[in-house]
Design an enzyme around this catalytic site. Structure first.
Site, PDB file in Angstrom:
ATOM      1  CB  THR A   8      -1.066   0.146   1.229  1.00 25.05           C
ATOM      2  OG1 THR A   8       0.055  -0.090   2.372  1.00 25.05           O
ATOM      3  CG2 THR A   8      -1.830  -0.829   1.145  1.00 25.05           C
ATOM      4  CE1 TYR A   9       1.910   7.458  -2.214  1.00 22.71           C
ATOM      5  CE2 TYR A   9       1.267   8.416  -0.036  1.00 22.71           C
ATOM      6  CZ  TYR A   9       1.806   8.529  -1.364  1.00 22.71           C
ATOM      7  OH  TYR A   9       2.431   9.725  -1.876  1.00 22.71           O
ATOM      8  CG  LEU A  10       5.974   4.894  -0.720  1.00 23.53           C
ATOM      9  CD1 LEU A  10       7.475   5.321  -0.602  1.00 23.53           C
ATOM     10  CD2 LEU A  10       5.580   4.432  -1.792  1.00 23.53           C
TER      11      LEU A  10
END
Length: 195
Positions: free
Chosen positions: A61-63
């Site tokens: 998922t978004y970091l």
């Protein structure tokens, strides 16, 4: 003379899933990655990697996130995976998420695998060595965050020898819980030093 013996139990809570800063710290400790390398590789894992037989897949998922929140779908998927692969006794009874402070932007979830069933071993051949190591770290930390705490049995003794008083203490892992998947790099060093 042994004057006192105390037996007890110590519980070690499962870690929270990664935020950007905790991922950077852990990758530095466990993998010896500088921040720039961690973020570059995490970006590659987020944007997508060509996984054999599946095409280009975003593995995480978004970091960039300050949140430790996990979506209900991901939580349910983790619950099912852990129950099937580790057994019911390893499942966390309640969500380990902290209440987020008002200042934190909670638009994103914590950093986690996009699909828990895509295990590190499954995608290893499609990743570079460093991509694999970082993905494995993220995957293990997320799985561990959804598991039961580890439990240690402790024993301590006070020993009187003339004018001297000695204390001895030891602990033994009684239930590995989340540690069956994930151990903190600092904890591993401590274990090696005490054995």
């Amino acid at each position: 003379k042994v004057i006192e013996v105390k037996k007890g139990e110590r519980v070690k809570k499962a870690p929270l899933p990664f935020t950007t800063s905790t991922l950077q710290q852990e990758a530095s400790k466990a993998l010896n990655f500088p921040i720039s390398k961690t973020m570059r590789i995490a970006q590659q894992l987020y944007e997508g990697v060509d996984v054999k037989g599946q095409g280009t897949v975003g593995l995480i998922t978004y970091l960039r996130t300050d949140s430790v929140r996990i979506s209900e779908e991901a939580d349910a998927q983790a619950h099912e995976y852990i129950g099937k692969n580790y057994g019911e006794k390893y499942l966390a009874t309640q969500t380990t998420a902290k209440k987020s402070g008002a200042k934190i932007q909670d638009a994103h979830e914590a950093i986690r695998p996009s699909d828990i069933n895509r295990t590190p071993a499954m995608v290893k051949d499609s990743l570079s060595r460093d991509q694999f190591r970082l993905y494995q770290l993220i995957w293990k930390r997320f799985v561990a965050s959804r598991m039961q705490p580890a439990v240690y049995e402790t024993i301590s003794a006070r020993i009187n020898a003339g004018e001297y008083l000695f204390t001895a203490a030891s602990s033994r892992l009684a239930f590995d819980g989340f540690m069956s998947v994930y151990t903190d790099p600092d904890e591993e060093k401590k274990e090696k030093n005490t054995n």
